[in-house]
Design an enzyme around this catalytic site. Sequence first.
Site, PDB file in Angstrom:
ATOM      1  CG  ASP A  81      -2.119   0.892   1.120  1.00  0.00           C
ATOM      2  OD1 ASP A  81      -2.184   1.701   0.172  1.00  0.00           O
ATOM      3  OD2 ASP A  81      -3.009   0.783   1.976  1.00  0.00           O
ATOM      4  CG  HIS A  82       0.614   4.275  -2.845  1.00  0.00           C
ATOM      5  ND1 HIS A  82      -0.365   4.445  -3.801  1.00  0.00           N
ATOM      6  CD2 HIS A  82       1.685   3.762  -3.508  1.00  0.00           C
ATOM      7  CE1 HIS A  82       0.090   4.067  -4.976  1.00  0.00           C
ATOM      8  NE2 HIS A  82       1.320   3.631  -4.827  1.00  0.00           N
ATOM      9  CE1 TYR A 260      -7.604   3.518   5.196  1.00  0.00           C
ATOM     10  CE2 TYR A 260      -7.070   5.791   4.671  1.00  0.00           C
ATOM     11  CZ  TYR A 260      -7.327   4.803   5.602  1.00  0.00           C
ATOM     12  OH  TYR A 260      -7.297   5.108   6.942  1.00  0.00           O
ATOM     13  CG  HIS A 261      -3.972   3.898  -3.229  1.00  0.00           C
ATOM     14  ND1 HIS A 261      -3.114   4.919  -3.624  1.00  0.00           N
ATOM     15  CD2 HIS A 261      -5.223   4.425  -3.265  1.00  0.00           C
ATOM     16  CE1 HIS A 261      -3.816   6.005  -3.895  1.00  0.00           C
ATOM     17  NE2 HIS A 261      -5.094   5.735  -3.676  1.00  0.00           N
ATOM     18  N   PRO A 262      -4.568  -0.601  -1.171  1.00  0.00           N
ATOM     19  CG  PRO A 262      -6.182  -1.839   0.002  1.00  0.00           C
ATOM     20  CD  PRO A 262      -5.836  -0.435  -0.414  1.00  0.00           C
TER      21      PRO A 262
END
Length: 328
Positions: A81-82, A260-262
């Site tokens: 994730d980021h 919230y980029h999993p």
Amino acid sequence: MTSTQVSRILFEEKRAVGVEVIDKKGNKSDIRCEKEVILCAGAFQSPQILMLSGIGTEKELAKFGINTIIDLPGVGKNLVDHVWSGVSAWTRTPTNNNTLKPWNQITELTRYLLFKKGPLGNSPLTANAFLSSEDGMNRPDIQFHLAPSGIKDDYSTDIYDLKTYPWRSGLGILVIVIRPESRGFVGLKSANPLDAPLIQPNLLSNKKDLEVLKKGMLKAKKVLESKTFNGHLDGGISFPQQFDDASLEQHIKKSLETLYHPVGTCKMGVDAMAVVDPSLMVKGIEGLRVADASVMPTIISGNTNAACIMIGEKAADMILNQKLSVRP
């Protein structure tokens, strides 16, 4: 079907034939398909559903009494994730914080409802920039978000709770690591499909991510101290207050957030840890495809929304252009 939870995928031998679902009253039912099952539950629940259905590491599934349909060790692994931290300053120029004052809330709500103008019509993040943490790189590894909102300098602001924001105007730069090296995993807490999965992101477990983030924070400091912001800031940078290496590291670890980029937990590939092949079909299984962010082998250098749309459209194109046998 709303208020319905997929509990597991149904198989005949090693072919997916449908799904079992649970409605809001707790009743279970089976839904059969004629061609294939397409799993699009995201980077957390797609691997959870696969594991609940018997697809994953045999040893791990056995802990929860789940019979293994096929042993795929990559299911749930490779979570990435980021991540970001930020630099903030108070401003003389009114920002979103000023809108939080009770009278201003009424004024701005009226303005938006009547004219569709004002801060309520804006994104909470109003500008982006991509840059490299050091010279000589062939592509960026950092993203900036400009947020026209100030936060308290004591870590007491919950960015998801407006009641915790100060009314004093401020702004911030979010510094995001867009090519992180750290990897986590998704697992099971139980065999109950209504239980949340086990999520271990392992953020900053690779020291390179922390170093990149520190370099990005120093670049953000330089931006806020530039002539462009001189007429707007009310004093210098307020948060963090110190930028020496130790203080900066402490600030990052206290304030670290995900974007919230999993992605990555059912990764596409041809290696031993791949879960789906290049056509997004689950390896060793017929009639089962995954089409969401979980199939990304590595995270993209930016927001994942457009990439997820592309995955869905590419999956649809592949499905439409192949001949599938229909079950009698």
